[in-house]
Design an enzyme around this catalytic site. Sequence first.
Site, PDB file in Angstrom:
ATOM      1  N   ARG A  18      43.127  -9.699  56.002  1.00 21.02           N
ATOM      2  CA  ARG A  18      42.251  -8.598  55.585  1.00 21.02           C
ATOM      3  C   ARG A  18      42.136  -8.438  54.058  1.00 21.02           C
ATOM      4  O   ARG A  18      41.031  -8.244  53.552  1.00 21.02           O
ATOM      5  CB  ARG A  18      42.686  -7.278  56.228  1.00 21.02           C
ATOM      6  CG  ARG A  18      42.666  -7.302  57.759  1.00 21.02           C
ATOM      7  CD  ARG A  18      42.705  -5.911  58.359  1.00 21.02           C
ATOM      8  NE  ARG A  18      41.475  -5.193  58.104  1.00 21.02           N
ATOM      9  CZ  ARG A  18      41.293  -4.338  57.157  1.00 21.02           C
ATOM     10  NH1 ARG A  18      42.280  -4.003  56.361  1.00 21.02           N
ATOM     11  NH2 ARG A  18      40.123  -3.774  56.967  1.00 21.02           N
ATOM     12  N   CYS A  27      48.433 -22.187  49.595  1.00 17.20           N
ATOM     13  CA  CYS A  27      47.850 -22.744  48.371  1.00 17.20           C
ATOM     14  C   CYS A  27      46.423 -22.262  48.160  1.00 17.20           C
ATOM     15  O   CYS A  27      45.465 -23.042  48.267  1.00 17.20           O
ATOM     16  CB  CYS A  27      47.896 -24.260  48.437  1.00 17.20           C
ATOM     17  SG  CYS A  27      49.549 -24.830  48.785  1.00 17.20           S
ATOM     18  N   GLU A  28      46.244 -20.998  47.916  1.00 14.87           N
ATOM     19  CA  GLU A  28      44.934 -20.407  47.630  1.00 14.87           C
ATOM     20  C   GLU A  28      45.174 -19.190  46.738  1.00 14.87           C
ATOM     21  O   GLU A  28      46.092 -18.405  47.012  1.00 14.87           O
ATOM     22  CB  GLU A  28      44.289 -19.859  48.915  1.00 14.87           C
ATOM     23  CG  GLU A  28      44.072 -20.851  49.999  1.00 14.87           C
ATOM     24  CD  GLU A  28      42.598 -21.105  50.274  1.00 14.87           C
ATOM     25  OE1 GLU A  28      41.731 -20.592  49.537  1.00 14.87           O
ATOM     26  OE2 GLU A  28      42.345 -21.836  51.242  1.00 14.87           O
ATOM     27  N   GLU A  38      33.949   2.394  72.138  1.00  7.49           N
ATOM     28  CA  GLU A  38      34.638   1.106  71.964  1.00  7.49           C
ATOM     29  C   GLU A  38      35.539   1.117  70.723  1.00  7.49           C
ATOM     30  O   GLU A  38      35.376   0.286  69.827  1.00  7.49           O
ATOM     31  CB  GLU A  38      33.600  -0.015  71.800  1.00  7.49           C
ATOM     32  CG  GLU A  38      32.612  -0.141  72.935  1.00  7.49           C
ATOM     33  CD  GLU A  38      31.478  -1.120  72.632  1.00  7.49           C
ATOM     34  OE1 GLU A  38      31.375  -1.604  71.475  1.00  7.49           O
ATOM     35  OE2 GLU A  38      30.703  -1.406  73.547  1.00  7.49           O
ATOM     36  N   PRO A  39      36.494   2.047  70.640  1.00  8.02           N
ATOM     37  CA  PRO A  39      37.342   2.065  69.442  1.00  8.02           C
ATOM     38  C   PRO A  39      38.337   0.916  69.464  1.00  8.02           C
ATOM     39  O   PRO A  39      38.889   0.575  70.517  1.00  8.02           O
ATOM     40  CB  PRO A  39      38.093   3.400  69.586  1.00  8.02           C
ATOM     41  CG  PRO A  39      38.178   3.609  71.068  1.00  8.02           C
ATOM     42  CD  PRO A  39      36.904   3.039  71.642  1.00  8.02           C
ATOM     43  N   GLY A  40      38.546   0.307  68.325  1.00  7.12           N
ATOM     44  CA  GLY A  40      39.567  -0.725  68.205  1.00  7.12           C
ATOM     45  C   GLY A  40      40.603  -0.251  67.200  1.00  7.12           C
ATOM     46  O   GLY A  40      41.696   0.202  67.540  1.00  7.12           O
ATOM     47  N   ARG A  41      40.199  -0.274  65.924  1.00 10.23           N
ATOM     48  CA  ARG A  41      41.110   0.041  64.824  1.00 10.23           C
ATOM     49  C   ARG A  41      41.793   1.397  64.993  1.00 10.23           C
ATOM     50  O   ARG A  41      42.983   1.531  64.727  1.00 10.23           O
ATOM     51  CB  ARG A  41      40.302   0.033  63.518  1.00 10.23           C
ATOM     52  CG  ARG A  41      41.156   0.122  62.283  1.00 10.23           C
ATOM     53  CD  ARG A  41      40.292   0.268  61.016  1.00 10.23           C
ATOM     54  NE  ARG A  41      39.076  -0.483  61.023  1.00 10.23           N
ATOM     55  CZ  ARG A  41      38.881  -1.647  60.374  1.00 10.23           C
ATOM     56  NH1 ARG A  41      39.842  -2.142  59.631  1.00 10.23           N
ATOM     57  NH2 ARG A  41      37.730  -2.271  60.441  1.00 10.23           N
TER      58      ARG A  41
HETATM   59  N1  LLP Z   1      32.295  -2.645  69.305  1.00  6.95           N
HETATM   60  C1  LLP Z   1      31.658  -3.663  68.695  1.00  6.95           C
HETATM   61  C2  LLP Z   1      30.394  -4.138  69.251  1.00  6.95           C
HETATM   62  C3  LLP Z   1      32.217  -4.241  67.547  1.00  6.95           C
HETATM   63  O1  LLP Z   1      31.579  -5.234  66.942  1.00  6.95           O
HETATM   64  C4  LLP Z   1      33.448  -3.766  67.030  1.00  6.95           C
HETATM   65  C5  LLP Z   1      34.062  -4.357  65.858  1.00  6.95           C
HETATM   66  C6  LLP Z   1      34.084  -2.698  67.717  1.00  6.95           C
HETATM   67  C7  LLP Z   1      33.476  -2.155  68.844  1.00  6.95           C
HETATM   68  C8  LLP Z   1      35.377  -2.113  67.260  1.00  6.95           C
HETATM   69  O2  LLP Z   1      35.269  -1.556  65.994  1.00  6.95           O
HETATM   70  P1  LLP Z   1      36.456  -0.656  65.400  1.00  6.95           P
HETATM   71  O3  LLP Z   1      36.562   0.583  66.265  1.00  6.95           O
HETATM   72  O4  LLP Z   1      37.706  -1.437  65.435  1.00  6.95           O
HETATM   73  O5  LLP Z   1      36.021  -0.341  64.027  1.00  6.95           O
HETATM   74  N2  LLP Z   1      37.981  -7.634  61.080  1.00  6.95           N
HETATM   75  C9  LLP Z   1      37.401  -6.472  60.446  1.00  6.95           C
HETATM   76  C10 LLP Z   1      36.713  -5.569  61.429  1.00  6.95           C
HETATM   77  C11 LLP Z   1      35.666  -6.267  62.264  1.00  6.95           C
HETATM   78  C12 LLP Z   1      35.026  -5.369  63.260  1.00  6.95           C
HETATM   79  C13 LLP Z   1      34.180  -6.152  64.205  1.00  6.95           C
HETATM   80  N3  LLP Z   1      33.587  -5.374  65.240  1.00  6.95           N
HETATM   81  C14 LLP Z   1      38.490  -5.750  59.667  1.00  6.95           C
HETATM   82  O6  LLP Z   1      39.617  -6.217  59.657  1.00  6.95           O
HETATM   83  O7  LLP Z   1      38.232  -4.741  59.024  1.00  6.95           O
END
Ligand code: LLP
Length: 430
Positions: free
Chosen positions: A326, A356-357, A287-290
Amino acid sequence: MHLFSYVDGSLHCEGVKLDEIADRFGTPAYVYSANTIRENYRRLDTALAPLDHLVCFAVKANSNLAVLQILARLGSGFDIVSGGELFRVLKAGARADRCTFAGVGKTREEIAYALREGVYSFNVESEGELERINEVAGSLGMKAPIAIRVNPNVDAKTHKFISTGKSKNKFGIGLDRAPEVYKVAASLAHLKIRGIQTHIGSQILEAAPFAEAAQKLADLVKQIHAEHGLEFFDFGGGIGIVYDEALKSGSPDWWLAQKPGTRITPEDYAAAIIPILKPLGLRILFEPGRFLVGNAGALLSTVQYVKETPAKTFTIVDAAMNDLIRPALYEGWHEIVPLTESAGAIKPMDVVGPVCESGDFFAQDRELPPLHPGDRLAILSSGAYGFVMSSNYNSRPLLPEVLVDGTEIHLARSRQTHDDLVRGEALLPV
Ligand code: LLP
């Protein structure tokens, strides 16, 4: 990798000069590089090829429809956390049976929607949720496919707000309790056990915590597989990216030159976990996001004022914490570069927004070349958890998102107007 570079002193995204985007759509604005997303996806998918696997992009990182479409066309699955994310994924033309539905607070309505659409699996975080999914599936005359999220109690060595795999976090079920909870699931008539899931945190730059989590779960996975029959093991996301020096070397793969431990490659990741995961003989989901979208995005902004005080120089720009939270929320560090390369002597300054923060900053005491009102900047590596976390705070309209694909420019979301800000609100009766 990323495809932002200076060409004749002007910052480009792929084949497009970013000044052209700023001229056409104004600033602040998000810009994404389609080929960066494609290349990152291919690289990760290739590294994981020895496994029977499915990459499920974590939609929470960037849910723009055009971004989802790029990934759907590459064959990506999706990790969703709300009915809204499912709606987006379907709109983008993706298949529900390649979606896993995660999150600790799924409502009855969301569960029913996901069941009707036919999601691949619900990643379940508590017994209460198992019971609720069972009940909703029963009322629809269906069987719900589930996986239980197991918390391996591993230190992901990342910021405390984005670490999820420790016992003290709200996520998942402890290793020791998991067999019991699987028994409960097996006893519920409208559930079908399909998998097991874990996720230890985000922005992880070392392979060791991933290997530790895989190792800690391997025996449990074998046991649950023997008792209940599993189809998949979902290993979650969390692969970190490099946020700095992206333009210094001029290479799209600048980050490979960083020290191991401050960057993780798909190959490092794969090498650490494949020997542990492959013998399990299951389909492995990721489940990659970033990793897929983070370096693919930049936030363009224009300097409004330069305020000199005895203590500091404040460069006040037109983007703000409501557009990219972030830095304020996680002390996230984003590289800031001018759209026009500058040879001037660098000096320390704070780059701040108009909200304003005091927390409304993008950089503090950052060494940057001299900046003047009207100069444009790019806040790099803001493709993940950038626009998606933005808000209308201070009644600031949400930004446009522009997708660059080679020399093509696609407006993937238009800038909100003042009318958009009040849409849905109602004045009191006279
Ligand atoms: N799977 C689950 C269950 C998750 O909770 C997350 C991220 C991912 C996959 C994806 O993670 P990644 O591959 O993107 O690291 N807003 C924060 C990051 C929050 C991540 C939440 N969960 C930031 O900007 O650093």
